[in-house]
Design an enzyme around this catalytic site. Structure first.
Site, PDB file in Angstrom:
ATOM      1  N   ARG A   1      34.647  41.934  42.531  1.00 24.31           N
ATOM      2  CA  ARG A   1      35.546  40.977  42.744  1.00 24.31           C
ATOM      3  C   ARG A   1      35.620  40.647  44.107  1.00 24.31           C
ATOM      4  NH1 ARG A   1      37.522  44.173  38.631  1.00 24.31           N
ATOM      5  NH2 ARG A   1      37.500  43.151  36.439  1.00 24.31           N
TER       6      ARG A   1
ATOM      7  N   LYS B   1      41.052  46.303  38.891  1.00 23.05           N
ATOM      8  CA  LYS B   1      42.237  46.004  38.378  1.00 23.05           C
ATOM      9  C   LYS B   1      42.842  47.001  37.683  1.00 23.05           C
ATOM     10  CE  LYS B   1      41.368  40.917  37.309  1.00 23.05           C
ATOM     11  NZ  LYS B   1      41.215  40.026  36.202  1.00 23.05           N
TER      12      LYS B   1
ATOM     13  N   HIS C   1      32.977  34.118  43.714  1.00 17.83           N
ATOM     14  CA  HIS C   1      32.898  34.487  42.161  1.00 17.83           C
ATOM     15  C   HIS C   1      31.435  33.967  41.746  1.00 17.83           C
ATOM     16  CE1 HIS C   1      35.088  35.970  39.025  1.00 17.83           C
ATOM     17  NE2 HIS C   1      34.891  35.088  38.304  1.00 17.83           N
TER      18      HIS C   1
ATOM     19  N   ARG D   1      29.336  36.815  42.100  1.00 15.73           N
ATOM     20  CA  ARG D   1      29.575  37.653  41.006  1.00 15.73           C
ATOM     21  C   ARG D   1      28.623  37.421  39.812  1.00 15.73           C
ATOM     22  NH1 ARG D   1      33.189  41.936  39.254  1.00 15.73           N
ATOM     23  NH2 ARG D   1      34.336  41.233  37.457  1.00 15.73           N
TER      24      ARG D   1
ATOM     25  N   HIS E   1      34.927  45.673  33.792  1.00 14.54           N
ATOM     26  CA  HIS E   1      35.458  44.800  32.762  1.00 14.54           C
ATOM     27  C   HIS E   1      36.071  45.992  31.662  1.00 14.54           C
ATOM     28  CE1 HIS E   1      33.178  40.984  33.091  1.00 14.54           C
ATOM     29  NE2 HIS E   1      34.179  41.012  34.093  1.00 14.54           N
TER      30      HIS E   1
ATOM     31  N   TYR F   1      27.824  36.570  29.236  1.00 18.46           N
ATOM     32  CA  TYR F   1      26.757  36.357  29.755  1.00 18.46           C
ATOM     33  C   TYR F   1      25.710  36.542  29.030  1.00 18.46           C
ATOM     34  CZ  TYR F   1      29.565  37.150  34.216  1.00 18.46           C
ATOM     35  OH  TYR F   1      30.352  37.095  35.223  1.00 18.46           O
TER      36      TYR F   1
END
Length: 308
Positions: free
Chosen positions: A157, A181, A253, A256, A279, A288
């Site tokens: 990210r 995150k 992004h 990414r 994730h 994806y």
């Protein structure tokens, strides 16, 4: 207790117990304050709101033309808020429990072709190696080359990338330890080209007089002390224009997304891509799978004996 004070308590909990990032906390604050203002106009208080108040708030957003994604995000913030109130014994129910999230179409991510990414990286390398550049211009060019090679090699990210401490790039050039995150750490491998670009940039960075006192890999004169996401995005678009690539089709992004899609196109496992992207749920990575579907369709078309 006033809504504002309870919102502050909720945000403190999200920060201390859940490790929510500053951007996440700011988003929660805006969404909850907007809901509190609407519900106050109805003569109620957000912590005491009934399901009808929340439904009226969602209906109002729909009337004003808010996208389904925005409505769903605000409802998610409210769900978290009322679960907090329930856990703290401030309420005996959750008024959002009977409400359905607005239906939204899941858009496919924008991606770049491998050829376009190659052109972008080639241009960045050309400028980084331009002997006519000196001083700040040379440092900026080498920094941008290192940023792009690292981003495309790892799929980080953009907030993770610009916020890397300098120490992680010195410990082991083959891998980077990334804090994602929820303050979760993960290891991501660096390609040979990314390692080379990073080493060249580090050598020039360390030669700067002010580098000793700055702990960030990409230092800048900003409030955070490191390069801002917006500055990186702006420099990326400028580079894309010089490389003959549409600036509307490029962002950190998008790179990414390109990282993930190109891995899958070349046979990578979805679980591995999930881990590399950071994730927590594979359903996020499954956006994806359209790439896999296209690849399988191509394989069948090219190799099945009954294919047209």
């Amino acid at each position: 207790m006033r809504a504002a004070a309870i919102i502050e308590n909720f945000l403190e909990m999200m920060s201390a117990e859940r490790g929510a990032a500053e951007n996440t906390l700011s988003s929660y604050r805006r969404d909850l304050e907007a809901a509190a203002e609407f519900i106050a106009a109805r003569g109620s208080n957000l912590p005491d709101a009934a399901s009808e108040d929340i439904r009226a708030y969602l209906d109002e957003m729909n009337t004003l033309g808010f996208a389904a994604t925005s409505q769903a995000r605000r409802l998610s913030a409210l769900r978290q808020f009322f679960r907090f109130l329930y856990a703290e014994g401030m309420r005996q129910d959750d008024p959002t429990g009977i409400l359905d999230a607005p239906k939204k179409e899941r858009s496919l991510p924008k991606i770049m072709s491998e050829q376009a990414v190659g052109r972008l990286l080639d241009r960045a390398k050309l400028e980084a190696e331009d002997s006519a550049m000196a001083g700040t211009d040379r440092l900026r060019a080498m920094r941008l080359h290192a940023l792009l090679e690292t981003l495309y090699a790892t799929g980080m990210r953009v907030s993770e990338l610009v916020g890397l401490p300098a120490s992680v790039a010195r410990s082991d050039h083959r891998f980077l330890l990334v804090r994602g995150k929820g303050a979760k750490d993960r290891m991501v491998p660096l390609s040979a080209k990314a390692r080379e670009a990073m080493s060249r940039y580090l050598a020039l960075r360390d030669a700067q007089p002010e580098s000793d006192d700055n702990p960030w890999l990409f230092p800048a004169f900003s409030e955070s002390g490191h390069l801002a996401r917006q500055v990186f995005a702006r420099e990326l678009k400028s580079l894309a224009a010089r490389a003959g690539i549409s600036t509307s089709a490029i962002s950190p992004h998008v790179l990414r997304h390109a990282f993930a899609s190109h891995l899958l196109q070349n046979g990578a496992d979805l679980r591995a891509v999930q881990q590399l992207l950071g994730h927590s749920d594979i359903s996020t990575t499954q956006i994806y799978t359209h790439v896999l579907e296209e690849r399988l369709h191509q394989l069948v078309s090219e190799h099945h004996p009954l294919a047209d």
